[in-house]
Scaffold this motif. Structure first.
Motif, PDB file in Angstrom:
ATOM      1  N   PRO A   1       0.813  -1.221   0.000  1.00  0.00           N
ATOM      2  CA  PRO A   1       0.000   0.000   0.000  1.00  0.00           C
ATOM      3  C   PRO A   1       0.849   1.275   0.000  1.00  0.00           C
ATOM      4  CG  PRO A   1      -0.179  -1.141   2.110  1.00  0.00           C
ATOM      5  CD  PRO A   1       0.511  -2.064   1.173  1.00  0.00           C
TER       6      PRO A   1
ATOM      7  N   SER B   1       0.615   4.214  -2.838  1.00  0.00           N
ATOM      8  CA  SER B   1       0.435   5.616  -2.498  1.00  0.00           C
ATOM      9  C   SER B   1       1.534   6.476  -3.130  1.00  0.00           C
ATOM     10  CB  SER B   1       0.439   5.796  -0.975  1.00  0.00           C
ATOM     11  OG  SER B   1       0.313   7.157  -0.629  1.00  0.00           O
TER      12      SER B   1
ATOM     13  N   LEU C   1      -8.531   2.723   1.634  1.00  0.00           N
ATOM     14  CA  LEU C   1      -7.590   1.603   1.710  1.00  0.00           C
ATOM     15  C   LEU C   1      -7.163   1.374   3.151  1.00  0.00           C
ATOM     16  CD1 LEU C   1      -5.803  -0.523   0.400  1.00  0.00           C
ATOM     17  CD2 LEU C   1      -4.124   1.280  -0.111  1.00  0.00           C
TER      18      LEU C   1
ATOM     19  N   TYR D   1      -6.310   0.029  -6.352  1.00  0.00           N
ATOM     20  CA  TYR D   1      -5.184  -0.539  -5.610  1.00  0.00           C
ATOM     21  C   TYR D   1      -4.785  -1.885  -6.198  1.00  0.00           C
ATOM     22  CZ  TYR D   1      -2.550  -2.676  -1.748  1.00  0.00           C
ATOM     23  OH  TYR D   1      -1.594  -3.310  -0.992  1.00  0.00           O
TER      24      TYR D   1
END
Length: 407
Positions: A28, A32, A75, A135
């Motif tokens: 993650p 980002s 998320l 994602y």
């Protein structure tokens, strides 16, 4: 306190995700960073090649910084839910979440958790689906996951529409309705969770901040619940007891803790804590008062949204009793749009009305610098702004309207 922490890096302008052991969650974080640097996300499109075989092609699609923040927050919520899911079920899906089957994400998170338990409306569902789709598109493009289609079940469209409309439900629950909800709890722990919202104004995650042992804060020793029990025993006349709720357990920006604040626990609620500790709480070394009693998670601290889960379950039970006329049909009616947070709103409203009455201030004339507003803001850990004041005033008027209807 959330297990997964999201911190914005000033250097890179993107979010860094940490797990409960303060280790970076790499995937993650990389998503980002990519979104922040490029201002784009991956989209996949299906097409037929020259042999008539279905293929997928990825393209980059621009999106705004506002949308990027929404995706990061959604998320973050998903990863925290997955961490809680692992605790409850003895699994380690967070560690391998890039390979989660789409069916699991869609059914367990989108359908069951968001639509049914949390009562999410259309906008929230759309945001969650888009965030997770992009994602997992990124992970697929990076060859770290197979392509997944993230979506809710079409069977839940009607429920989502109802959730969307139900968000218009008044956020104030009358005292008699709150008592009726408490009465439907099947354990002391669940009743405590509900009363903490309605009698202390706690958010669901703040229930994790009730600690048994004394603790140091700002160079000063603060009393834990065990010390408060001794104080209660020694002082038979005292009606409420000060407890410091630490900022690490309250709401803050970007996954960090919020403001520490004093809460004042009524004697009868402190007595209930003690009964729960002595009679129902599993034997465990955990320092938090409220723990799990399920066989696969016995004695571990409750998850951050446990209050919301308990409220949603008991709301449905109580609603059925009200609407079939078997119980409490003569008081304010529960609605599907009522959530655990309504208990907190109701506590704040009661206090606001109480303080206005004590000061002789008409509710409609209260301002953001009125004594009543400032006192409630401190109790709730709110910032001082006109929008919050306006919500207090509106709910206070709703309270008066509800009380007149059921007289």
């Amino acid at each position: 306190m959330s297990d997964i922490i999201k911190v914005t890096s000033r250097k890179y302008g993107s979010d860094v995700f940490f797990d409960a052991d303060n280790c970076v969650l790499l995937l993650p974080t990389l998503f980002s960073l990519h979104a922040s640097r490029t201002g784009k996300v991956f989209s996949f499109h299906s097409y037929l090649d020259e042999n008539g075989v279905a293929q997928r092609r990825s393209t980059l699609k621009a999106f705004s910084s506002i949308t990027r923040n929404i995706y990061a927050n959604r998320l973050h919520q998903f990863l925290n839910w997955l961490s809680d899911y692992d605790k409850d079920n003895g699994t380690s899906r967070l560690a391998t979440h890039n390979n989660l089957p789409a069916e699991f994400i869609n059914k367990e998170y989108i359908d069951n958790h968001l639509c049914i338990v949390m009562g999410a409306g259309k906008a929230a569902i759309t945001h969650h689906e888009a965030a997770l789709q992009h994602y997992y598109n990124y992970l697929c493009a990076a060859r770290l996951s197979k392509y997944k289609q993230i979506h809710h079940s079409p069977k839940l469209n009607t429920a989502i529409e109802k959730n969307t409309k139900a968000r218009t439900a008044l956020k104030y629950l009358s005292k008699s309705l709150r008592l009726f909800i408490y009465e439907n709890a099947t354990s002391l722990r669940d009743e405590i969770l509900l009363r903490n919202g309605g009698e202390l104004g706690l958010r669901t995650r703040e229930n994790l901040g009730l600690l048994l042992n004394d603790f140091d804060f700002g160079g000063k020793k603060e009393q834990g619940l065990k010390s408060l029990w001794l104080e209660m025993q020694a002082n038979k006349e005292k009606r409420s007891f000060r407890y410091l709720l630490q900022g690490q357990y309250t709401k803050g920006a970007q996954g960090r803790g919020g403001k520490s604040r004093e809460i004042f626990i009524p004697r009868h609620l402190l007595q209930m804590y003690k009964r729960y500790f002595e009679r129902e709480r599993p034997t465990t070394i955990a320092n938090r008062l409220l723990v799990n009693n399920a066989a696969n998670a016995n004695g571990t601290p409750i998850k951050t949204n446990k209050g919301s889960d308990v409220f949603a379950r008991l709301r449905d039970v109580a609603m059925e009793k009200q609407y079939n006329g078997s119980e409490a049909a003569d008081i304010q009616m529960l609605e599907a749009g009522h959530t655990y947070h309504c208990l907190r709103h109701s506590f704040a409203t009661d206090k606001f009305v109480q303080f206005c009455n004590e000061d002789g201030t008409p509710i409609e004339e209260a301002s953001s610098d009125s004594r009543a507003f400032l006192r409630v803001a401190r109790l709730m850990g709110h910032s001082l702004n006109a929008k919050t004041t306006a919500s207090y005033i509106q709910l206070a008027l709703d309270k008066q309207s509800i009380e007149k209807k059921v007289e």
